[in-house]
Design an enzyme around this catalytic site. Structure first.
Site, PDB file in Angstrom:
ATOM      1  N   ARG A  48      19.441  48.447  13.441  1.00 54.51           N
ATOM      2  CA  ARG A  48      18.650  47.226  13.311  1.00 54.51           C
ATOM      3  C   ARG A  48      19.058  46.231  14.389  1.00 54.51           C
ATOM      4  O   ARG A  48      20.044  46.431  15.100  1.00 54.51           O
ATOM      5  CB  ARG A  48      18.799  46.616  11.918  1.00 54.51           C
ATOM      6  CG  ARG A  48      20.267  46.422  11.565  1.00 54.51           C
ATOM      7  CD  ARG A  48      20.566  45.247  10.744  1.00 54.51           C
ATOM      8  NE  ARG A  48      20.258  44.004  11.421  1.00 54.51           N
ATOM      9  CZ  ARG A  48      21.025  43.462  12.389  1.00 54.51           C
ATOM     10  NH1 ARG A  48      22.119  44.065  12.841  1.00 54.51           N
ATOM     11  NH2 ARG A  48      20.689  42.310  12.935  1.00 54.51           N
ATOM     12  N   GLY A  49      18.245  45.141  14.469  1.00 51.97           N
ATOM     13  CA  GLY A  49      18.425  44.198  15.571  1.00 51.97           C
ATOM     14  C   GLY A  49      17.466  44.642  16.668  1.00 51.97           C
ATOM     15  O   GLY A  49      17.460  45.823  17.040  1.00 51.97           O
ATOM     16  N   ALA A  50      16.669  43.704  17.152  1.00 47.73           N
ATOM     17  CA  ALA A  50      15.561  44.077  18.047  1.00 47.73           C
ATOM     18  C   ALA A  50      15.998  44.933  19.251  1.00 47.73           C
ATOM     19  O   ALA A  50      15.429  46.011  19.488  1.00 47.73           O
ATOM     20  CB  ALA A  50      14.831  42.816  18.490  1.00 47.73           C
ATOM     21  N   ARG A  91       8.691  49.606  12.218  1.00 45.30           N
ATOM     22  CA  ARG A  91       8.877  48.169  11.969  1.00 45.30           C
ATOM     23  C   ARG A  91       7.939  47.414  12.913  1.00 45.30           C
ATOM     24  O   ARG A  91       7.968  47.645  14.127  1.00 45.30           O
ATOM     25  CB  ARG A  91      10.337  47.732  12.217  1.00 45.30           C
ATOM     26  CG  ARG A  91      11.314  48.355  11.229  1.00 45.30           C
ATOM     27  CD  ARG A  91      12.654  47.649  11.266  1.00 45.30           C
ATOM     28  NE  ARG A  91      12.648  46.418  10.512  1.00 45.30           N
ATOM     29  CZ  ARG A  91      13.648  45.532  10.528  1.00 45.30           C
ATOM     30  NH1 ARG A  91      14.704  45.739  11.280  1.00 45.30           N
ATOM     31  NH2 ARG A  91      13.586  44.437   9.800  1.00 45.30           N
ATOM     32  N   GLN A 198      22.634  40.325   6.436  1.00 45.97           N
ATOM     33  CA  GLN A 198      23.127  40.683   7.777  1.00 45.97           C
ATOM     34  C   GLN A 198      24.207  39.702   8.251  1.00 45.97           C
ATOM     35  O   GLN A 198      25.106  40.083   9.006  1.00 45.97           O
ATOM     36  CB  GLN A 198      21.970  40.687   8.798  1.00 45.97           C
ATOM     37  CG  GLN A 198      20.986  41.824   8.630  1.00 45.97           C
ATOM     38  CD  GLN A 198      19.812  41.445   7.741  1.00 45.97           C
ATOM     39  OE1 GLN A 198      19.945  40.592   6.874  1.00 45.97           O
ATOM     40  NE2 GLN A 198      18.678  42.077   7.938  1.00 45.97           N
ATOM     41  N   ASP A 239      13.201  38.326  17.570  1.00 43.91           N
ATOM     42  CA  ASP A 239      12.570  39.648  17.484  1.00 43.91           C
ATOM     43  C   ASP A 239      11.309  39.741  18.319  1.00 43.91           C
ATOM     44  O   ASP A 239      10.912  40.824  18.753  1.00 43.91           O
ATOM     45  CB  ASP A 239      12.249  39.985  16.024  1.00 43.91           C
ATOM     46  CG  ASP A 239      13.529  40.357  15.291  1.00 43.91           C
ATOM     47  OD1 ASP A 239      14.250  39.450  14.862  1.00 43.91           O
ATOM     48  OD2 ASP A 239      13.817  41.563  15.217  1.00 43.91           O
ATOM     49  N   ASN A 249      11.982  35.455  14.169  1.00 46.19           N
ATOM     50  CA  ASN A 249      13.355  35.941  13.936  1.00 46.19           C
ATOM     51  C   ASN A 249      13.538  36.078  12.424  1.00 46.19           C
ATOM     52  O   ASN A 249      12.634  35.762  11.638  1.00 46.19           O
ATOM     53  CB  ASN A 249      14.383  34.984  14.560  1.00 46.19           C
ATOM     54  CG  ASN A 249      15.775  35.590  14.579  1.00 46.19           C
ATOM     55  OD1 ASN A 249      15.964  36.721  15.034  1.00 46.19           O
ATOM     56  ND2 ASN A 249      16.763  34.871  14.063  1.00 46.19           N
ATOM     57  N   LYS A 250      14.686  36.533  12.036  1.00 42.32           N
ATOM     58  CA  LYS A 250      14.987  36.814  10.624  1.00 42.32           C
ATOM     59  C   LYS A 250      14.527  35.682   9.710  1.00 42.32           C
ATOM     60  O   LYS A 250      14.686  34.506  10.046  1.00 42.32           O
ATOM     61  CB  LYS A 250      16.493  37.045  10.496  1.00 42.32           C
ATOM     62  CG  LYS A 250      17.019  37.323   9.123  1.00 42.32           C
ATOM     63  CD  LYS A 250      16.299  38.423   8.384  1.00 42.32           C
ATOM     64  CE  LYS A 250      16.180  39.720   9.148  1.00 42.32           C
ATOM     65  NZ  LYS A 250      15.190  40.660   8.536  1.00 42.32           N
TER      66      LYS A 250
HETATM   67  O1  MRU Z   1      15.800  42.870  10.069  1.00 41.67           O
HETATM   68  P1  MRU Z   1      16.821  42.859  11.176  1.00 41.67           P
HETATM   69  O2  MRU Z   1      18.213  42.875  10.668  1.00 41.67           O
HETATM   70  O3  MRU Z   1      16.541  43.923  12.211  1.00 41.67           O
HETATM   71  O4  MRU Z   1      16.587  41.453  11.882  1.00 41.67           O
HETATM   72  C1  MRU Z   1      17.357  41.147  13.013  1.00 41.67           C
HETATM   73  C2  MRU Z   1      17.146  39.787  13.544  1.00 41.67           C
HETATM   74  O5  MRU Z   1      16.326  39.030  13.076  1.00 41.67           O
HETATM   75  C3  MRU Z   1      17.950  39.443  14.756  1.00 41.67           C
HETATM   76  O6  MRU Z   1      18.234  38.082  14.791  1.00 41.67           O
HETATM   77  C4  MRU Z   1      17.151  39.809  16.007  1.00 41.67           C
HETATM   78  O7  MRU Z   1      16.689  41.128  15.939  1.00 41.67           O
HETATM   79  C5  MRU Z   1      17.944  39.633  17.251  1.00 41.67           C
HETATM   80  S1  MRU Z   1      19.190  40.854  17.434  1.00 41.67           S
HETATM   81  C6  MRU Z   1      19.915  40.558  18.938  1.00 41.67           C
END
Ligand code: MRU
Length: 348
Positions: A48-50, A91, A198, A239, A249-250
């Site tokens: 996970r994480g973009a 996703r 997270q 994201d 973002n999250k």
């Molecule tokens: O659902 P996730 O855990 O993949 O969400 C991640 C985020 O929102 C992060 O802040 C984003 O992907 C940036 S990661 C460098």
């Protein structure tokens, strides 16, 4: 500050990840070989994480390309496109997934007349390049981000945008980890980040492991620590950034931005240019992933903490309007509102 959280196995038959759903309790590697396993790893947030999702997708498509039968030869590209479309559906919000898959497929299209072994070798190098480029972007973002902070600052962050979510230092955590190496002595408040935690599970783990002074708070405690004057800047990842600077973002990030505006605290978004999507004009057009409501009511609890059958609404991301973002920090520098024209000039 290198974490090999996504890599090919030595034989190149699988992509191996740290299963992030098990952290911080257990650091276990997981090998993904089939399209289904790769899809599941993304959709269940094992990876996970973009940026990490984009890196994983590059390697996954290479691994799956190796499995496409040699005959008929003209069946390769249609199948590769099919596999890319399948993974792309895992996703919807993080644009890096789409960018990386598009990049791999375009390269295969340009080299479609090469022998299969050569074509596969090119795809493997491209997947490695996606990862190496991300590491270089992380370093540049971390330097730019650090230039905005002062030793001893209190910093608030939301979700996890550290090494696990990227390839190296991370984006939002990059300046904090770099600052730690340089003796900045930051005090970091990590939002736990409901419902998948997270912030608690990954950000607190990464910062603590690096020796950073980190304090975990529930998401609804951000206002009190800001009001007490303990936060000098907010750093978050992203994201998908639309052409006008609106940023997905999250879930909960936009609330942090609104609070920061209220208390007069700078709110910084940090991300690589692979997260900027000029084909999406504003945040209104960003598709927000909606996840299973049981993540709110049941996950991480020994027994469900909500009455059976209650309706849950579980959007995984929200959009922070561009005007609430003090600056967007990319590997190409620090951008300030309004973003549209400079984004078009630099990234168009
Ligand atoms: O659902 P996730 O855990 O993949 O969400 C991640 C985020 O929102 C992060 O802040 C984003 O992907 C940036 S990661 C460098």
């Amino acid at each position: 500050m290198y974490v090999e959280n996504v890599h090919l196995t030595e034989d190149g038959y699988a992509v191996e990840i740290i299963d992030q759903t098990l952290l911080p309790g257990e650091k276990r590697f997981l090998q993904c070989r089939t399209a289904r396993e790769c899809f599941e790893a993304i959709s269940s947030l094992r990876v996970r994480g973009a940026p990490a999702i984009g890196i994983f997708a590059g390697y996954a498509l290479y691994v799956l390309a190796r499995q496409i039968p040699e005959e008929p030869a003209d069946g390769f590209l249609p199948r590769l496109r099919e596999l890319a479309a399948y993974l792309d559906g895992a996703r919807p919000t993080a644009v890096n997934l789409h960018h990386a898959l598009r990049r791999m497929v375009s390269l295969a299209e340009q080299n479609r007349f090469l022998a299969r072994t050569e074509l596969l070798a090119i795809l493997r190098r491209e997947a490695e390049a996606i990862q190496m480029e991300d590491a270089a972007m992380n370093r540049a973002i971390s330097e730019y981000g650090l230039s905005l902070l002062r030793p001893g600052d209190g910093i608030l962050t939301h979700c996890n945008a550290g090494p696990l979510a990227t390839s190296e230092y991370g984006t939002a955590l990059g300046p904090l980890l770099l600052g730690q190496e340089r003796g900045y002595g930051f005090h970091v408040f990590a939002d736990e980040t409901r419902p998948l935690l997270q912030g608690a599970r990954l950000t607190a783990y990464e910062l603590l492991s690096a020796g950073v002074d980190v304090t975990l708070i529930c998401d609804n405690m951000a206002s009190i620590v800001m009001g007490q004057g303990r936060v000098k800047a907010c750093l978050v990842g992203c994201d998908r950034i639309a052409a006008n600077g609106d940023t997905a973002n999250k879930i909960g990030t936009s609330g942090v931005a609104i609070l920061a505006k209220h208390y007069g605290i700078p709110f910084y978004v940090l991300g690589p240019s692979t997260t900027i999507d000029l084909s999406t004009p504003t945040g209104r057009e960003i598709v927000i992933e909606e996840r299973d409501g049981r993540e709110i009511a049941e996950k991480f609890f020994e027994i469900p903490q909500a009455p059976a059958g209650v309706k849950c609404f579980n959007p995984a991301f929200d959009v922070t309007p561009a005007e609430l973002i003090t600056a967007i920090i990319t590997e190409k520098g620090i951008f300030r509102y309004p973003y549209q024209d400079r984004f078009a000039a630099v990234f168009g």
